[in-house]
Design a protein around this motif. Structure first.
Motif, PDB file in Angstrom:
ATOM      1  N   ASP A   1       0.813  -1.217   0.000  1.00 46.87           N
ATOM      2  CA  ASP A   1       0.000   0.000   0.000  1.00 46.87           C
ATOM      3  C   ASP A   1       0.846   1.266   0.000  1.00 46.87           C
ATOM      4  OD1 ASP A   1       1.067  -0.444   2.450  1.00 46.87           O
ATOM      5  OD2 ASP A   1      -0.748   0.072   3.597  1.00 46.87           O
ATOM      6  N   TYR A   2       2.130   1.152  -0.254  1.00 48.09           N
ATOM      7  CA  TYR A   2       3.002   2.325  -0.272  1.00 48.09           C
ATOM      8  C   TYR A   2       2.769   3.129  -1.543  1.00 48.09           C
ATOM      9  CZ  TYR A   2       7.230   5.138  -0.739  1.00 48.09           C
ATOM     10  OH  TYR A   2       8.103   6.172  -0.920  1.00 48.09           O
ATOM     11  N   SER A   3       2.751   4.488  -1.421  1.00 45.16           N
ATOM     12  CA  SER A   3       2.578   5.386  -2.556  1.00 45.16           C
ATOM     13  C   SER A   3       3.562   6.527  -2.434  1.00 45.16           C
ATOM     14  CB  SER A   3       1.138   5.930  -2.601  1.00 45.16           C
ATOM     15  OG  SER A   3       1.009   6.884  -3.639  1.00 45.16           O
TER      16      SER A   3
ATOM     17  N   SER B   1       1.090   9.691 -10.935  1.00 48.61           N
ATOM     18  CA  SER B   1       0.153   9.810  -9.828  1.00 48.61           C
ATOM     19  C   SER B   1       0.209  11.169  -9.147  1.00 48.61           C
ATOM     20  CB  SER B   1       0.426   8.705  -8.799  1.00 48.61           C
ATOM     21  OG  SER B   1       1.750   8.832  -8.294  1.00 48.61           O
TER      22      SER B   1
ATOM     23  N   LYS C   1       2.032   9.938  -1.359  1.00 49.67           N
ATOM     24  CA  LYS C   1       1.707  10.140   0.049  1.00 49.67           C
ATOM     25  C   LYS C   1       2.941  10.156   0.943  1.00 49.67           C
ATOM     26  CE  LYS C   1      -2.724   7.762  -0.508  1.00 49.67           C
ATOM     27  NZ  LYS C   1      -3.554   6.634  -0.053  1.00 49.67           N
TER      28      LYS C   1
ATOM     29  N   LYS D   1       8.397  13.526  -6.814  1.00 51.64           N
ATOM     30  CA  LYS D   1       7.009  13.088  -7.020  1.00 51.64           C
ATOM     31  C   LYS D   1       6.523  13.412  -8.429  1.00 51.64           C
ATOM     32  CE  LYS D   1       5.599  13.552  -2.177  1.00 51.64           C
ATOM     33  NZ  LYS D   1       4.703  14.241  -1.230  1.00 51.64           N
TER      34      LYS D   1
END
Length: 302
Positions: free
Chosen positions: A263-265, A282, A268, A277
């Motif tokens: 679930d790492y992004s 995304s 975020k 980023k």
């Protein structure tokens, strides 16, 4: 019949007697036996090896004889490969080095090129010498008996009675060396079978793993999950503690542990910069623009 005219013949001139056998020079015979190769009958050249029966060889001559076994003498047929010989760790004789001004190929029986490192006895055949099969060290049999220990007198490595090889022994010693040779070969065969069994068990264990990646990877993943749960719960976990918990693998930082979770992004991640980023689709700035992403920019599609 002759013998007239005042001649006085001797008995050996009238009677044929049996000739006495020629007496051998024992010193020269011992020097030849201890300083010459058993195969080529030439002076031993380093590296020097010994077989299970205690005979000395020049290693290069032995290798040539093993490549062409027709040149291997009948007394050396027990040597199947280089595993049946052992490299010797000999102690040079300083007195022999001083007098080493003789012609090439000559044998000087007055001194020996090697000696016992414990008692200083010369390795000329006048004294019995032994070799330890496990380490290859050579010293006199007198030192072995006087210093009654199961550790090598030269390298201090432990050895058993079956590891002792008598160099150039008599007939009784030869029979004893044959018995010890068979014991060593049986022990080597058992050790080889054990290694094969352990290797097969390891391969079967890795094949039965559900992930197919082996026991080591499974242990790493399980420990990483434990550390991640502690990080999510808010507990303070230092890098040293994480390193102690994960004893296998190369992952030791909390940031890398977070990135391993599904679930790492990047969007975020608070520690990632805006420039980093923006490389990903995304990112919010990339979602609002109409043109293609600048990393995959192609003018033909705009």
């Amino acid at each position: 019949m002759g013998c007239d005219g005042g001649t006085i013949p001797r008995r050996d001139e009238l009677v044929r007697v049996k000739k006495k056998p020629e007496a051998k020079d024992k010193d020269a015979e011992l020097a030849f036996k201890w300083r010459c190769c058993t195969i080529t009958q030439e002076i031993l050249q380093r590296p020097i090896v010994v077989c299970h029966l205690g005979k000395l060889y020049s290693k290069m001559s032995l290798i040539e004889a093993l490549l062409d076994r027709s040149t291997l003498p009948e007394a050396c047929k027990h040597i199947r490969s280089l595993k049946d010989v052992k490299d010797l760790k000999l102690t040079p004789n300083p007195e022999f080095a001083k007098n080493e001004d003789k012609k090439e190929g000559s044998l000087d029986s007055r001194s020996a090129p090697y000696l016992c490192p414990v008692l200083g006895l010369e390795m000329s055949g006048k004294f019995r010498f032994v070799a330890i099969w496990s380490c290859g060290c050579v010293f006199s049999e007198r030192a072995l008996k006087e210093i009654n220990t199961k550790n090598c007198h030269k390298c201090t490595k432990p050895f058993e009675d079956d590891d002792v090889v008598i160099i150039n022994g008599n007939e009784e010693d030869l029979q004893l060396m044959k018995v010890r040779m068979e014991k060593r070969r049986q022990q080597n065969k058992k050790n080889k079978e054990k290694k094969v069994i352990i290797k097969q068990e390891t391969e079967d264990t890795n094949a039965n793993e559900p992930s197919g990646s082996g026991i080591k990877r499974t242990a790493i993943v399980s420990k990483c999950d434990d550390v991640s749960k502690k990080l999510k719960s808010g507990n303070d976990v230092s890098h040293s503690k994480i390193g102690n918990m994960i004893s296998v693998g190369k992952v030791t930082k909390a940031e890398e542990l977070r990135k391993m979770k599904p679930d790492y992004s990047v969007a975020k991640d608070k520690h990632a910069s805006n420039v980093y980023k923006s490389l990903f689709t995304s990112h919010q700035s990339e979602k609002d623009q109409d043109r293609a992403h600048w990393v995959t920019y192609n003018p033909f599609y705009n």
